[in-house]
Design a protein around this motif. Structure first.
Motif, mmCIF file in Angstrom:
data_model
loop_
_atom_site.group_PDB
_atom_site.id
_atom_site.type_symbol
_atom_site.label_atom_id
_atom_site.label_comp_id
_atom_site.label_asym_id
_atom_site.label_seq_id
_atom_site.Cartn_x
_atom_site.Cartn_y
_atom_site.Cartn_z
ATOM 1 N N LEU A 89 -6.424 -1.711 -4.609
ATOM 2 C CA LEU A 89 -5.830 -0.390 -4.836
ATOM 3 C C LEU A 89 -5.023 -0.386 -6.135
ATOM 4 O O LEU A 89 -4.210 -1.279 -6.365
ATOM 5 C CB LEU A 89 -4.925 -0.041 -3.640
ATOM 6 C CG LEU A 89 -4.309 1.355 -3.599
ATOM 7 C CD1 LEU A 89 -5.389 2.440 -3.528
ATOM 8 C CD2 LEU A 89 -3.386 1.469 -2.377
ATOM 9 N N GLU A 123 -5.748 -3.111 -0.113
ATOM 10 C CA GLU A 123 -4.537 -3.101 -0.958
ATOM 11 C C GLU A 123 -4.733 -3.927 -2.228
ATOM 12 O O GLU A 123 -4.260 -3.551 -3.301
ATOM 13 C CB GLU A 123 -3.365 -3.650 -0.138
ATOM 14 C CG GLU A 123 -2.022 -3.585 -0.847
ATOM 15 C CD GLU A 123 -1.761 -4.748 -1.792
ATOM 16 O OE1 GLU A 123 -1.062 -4.544 -2.797
ATOM 17 O OE2 GLU A 123 -2.276 -5.864 -1.535
ATOM 18 N N THR A 177 0.846 -1.205 0.000
ATOM 19 C CA THR A 177 0.000 0.000 0.000
ATOM 20 C C THR A 177 0.876 1.248 0.000
ATOM 21 O O THR A 177 0.646 2.195 -0.770
ATOM 22 C CB THR A 177 -0.914 0.008 1.249
ATOM 23 O OG1 THR A 177 -1.742 -1.140 1.203
ATOM 24 C CG2 THR A 177 -1.774 1.252 1.308
#
Ligand code: SF4
Ligand code: SF4
Length: 342
Positions: A341, A338, A144
């Motif tokens: 993302l 994450e 992340t």
């Protein structure tokens, strides 16, 4: 700490998850332990059997009309009664692990490598569970930070934050960990953690102002810099860890929900008693695993009733305890985000 303001309303007992699940015979409750016990007897050893069952969820403080900090009073009593010869077997293991590994748990296998930088704008403090027991949280957080372009590092030679030792009352060992860690913290501006217990510990005992990863993503990165893939039309429910929602603050729950709302194809369903303790804190998993499991089962029952596909929990300790129920639908919050993302 004064507990004289108690008006004996009983609110703390009614709201205590351990009293609700185990009954007052098994756990005599926050008022008896923190207010009456020390008042009626200078000898507090008779409280030992019950007092270690408190998960330090801070619910009793939240509902107390006199705002008596009962969990803190319970921690002070644990400190006073700490006796290495009278520790529960699970608590002794924690202390032995700290002495051998400077971690609250025995490392299992090879931990994922630290990112190259040991200095940077952002210091990531992983905590024992994320690094050694659920390394996917460590990897997900590192990924992340890379995706959002953070200049970050992991301090070289960091050790357990000491929170588990505070819960046992072992303040001398805790202080030695604090000293070790502080020597590794130089050169960083912002400190972020995966674990609400670490965040609270660093805030209370290190003289720093850390952020949980959720706070970092919302406050420092900002929603406008985060872009998520379509989640595939799934439904999630959100568990609110005690040490995030109460100890760090309600704002973190608003941030978490705001982050989830950014993900296309994700529906957040209501979870009954979302902020009820899952049993993961206070050293109860190690000391009284059956009590911790009863609380986790209650949480997973709420999850089943919610109709959601996944239960998201932004706390390694909560994930670890909830997984003991044997339901594979529990996911750590940041790790889940994450994966989506961009
Ligand atoms: S902190 Fe939580 S578990 Fe401990 S006495 Fe208060 S309500 Fe009960
Ligand atoms: S909620 Fe506060 S005032 Fe009421 S019984 Fe508990 S400690 Fe006393």
């Amino acid at each position: 700490m004064t507990t004289d303001r108690c008006i004996k309303c009983g609110g703390c007992e009614q709201s205590c998850p351990v009293v609700c699940i185990e009954g007052i015979q098994s756990f005599s409750g926050p008022r008896t332990l923190a207010v009456d016990g020390p008042r009626f007897s200078a000898e507090i050893d008779h409280l030992r059997d019950h007092i270690m069952k408190c998960t330090t969820c801070w619910k009793c403080e939240e509902v107390c009309p006199s705002r008596i900090d009962l969990p803190q009073a319970i921690l002070e009593i644990r400190k006073l009664m700490f006796d290495p010869l009278k520790m529960l077997p699970g608590h002794r293991r924690i202390v032995e692990n700290v002495d051998r590994f400077r971690m609250s748990i025995e490392p299992e296998g090879e931990a994922p490598p630290a990112p190259a930088g040991e200095k940077g704008e952002v210091m990531y403090f992983p905590g024992c569970i994320s690094r050694e027991r659920i390394p996917s949280i460590y990897r997900g957080t590192v990924s992340t930070l890379e995706k959002v372009g953070a200049d970050f590092g992991v301090p070289k030679g960091w050790v357990c934050c000491g929170a588990p030792l505070e819960k046992l009352g072992d303040r001398d060992r805790m202080d030695s960990l604090v000293e070790d860690n502080l020597r590794t913290f130089d050169g960083f501006e912002t400190i972020i953690t995966s674990c609400p217990g670490c965040t609270t510990q660093l805030f209370n005992h290190y003289g720093v102002e850390p952020l949980h990863t959720i706070e970092y993503l919302y406050e420092s990165v900002g929603l406008n810099r985060l872009s998520f893939r379509h989640a595939g039309d799934i439904k999630v429910a959100f568990h609110q860890p005690c040490h995030l929602s109460r100890t760090i603050g309600r704002h973190s729950m608003d941030y978490a929900l705001a982050l989830l709302q950014e993900v296309p194809g994700l529906e957040v369903l209501e979870l009954e008693n979302a902020d009820m303790c899952c049993g993961g804190g206070g050293g109860v998993v190690a000391g009284y695993p059956d009590v911790a499991l009863d609380l986790a089962k209650e949480k997973m029952s709420s999850f089943s009733d919610s109709g959601a596909d996944l239960l998201l929990a932004p706390c390694p300790f909560c994930v670890l305890n909830l997984e003991r129920v044997g339901n594979s639908s529990v996911k750590e919050f940041v790790t889940f985000l994450e994966a989506l993302l961009e």
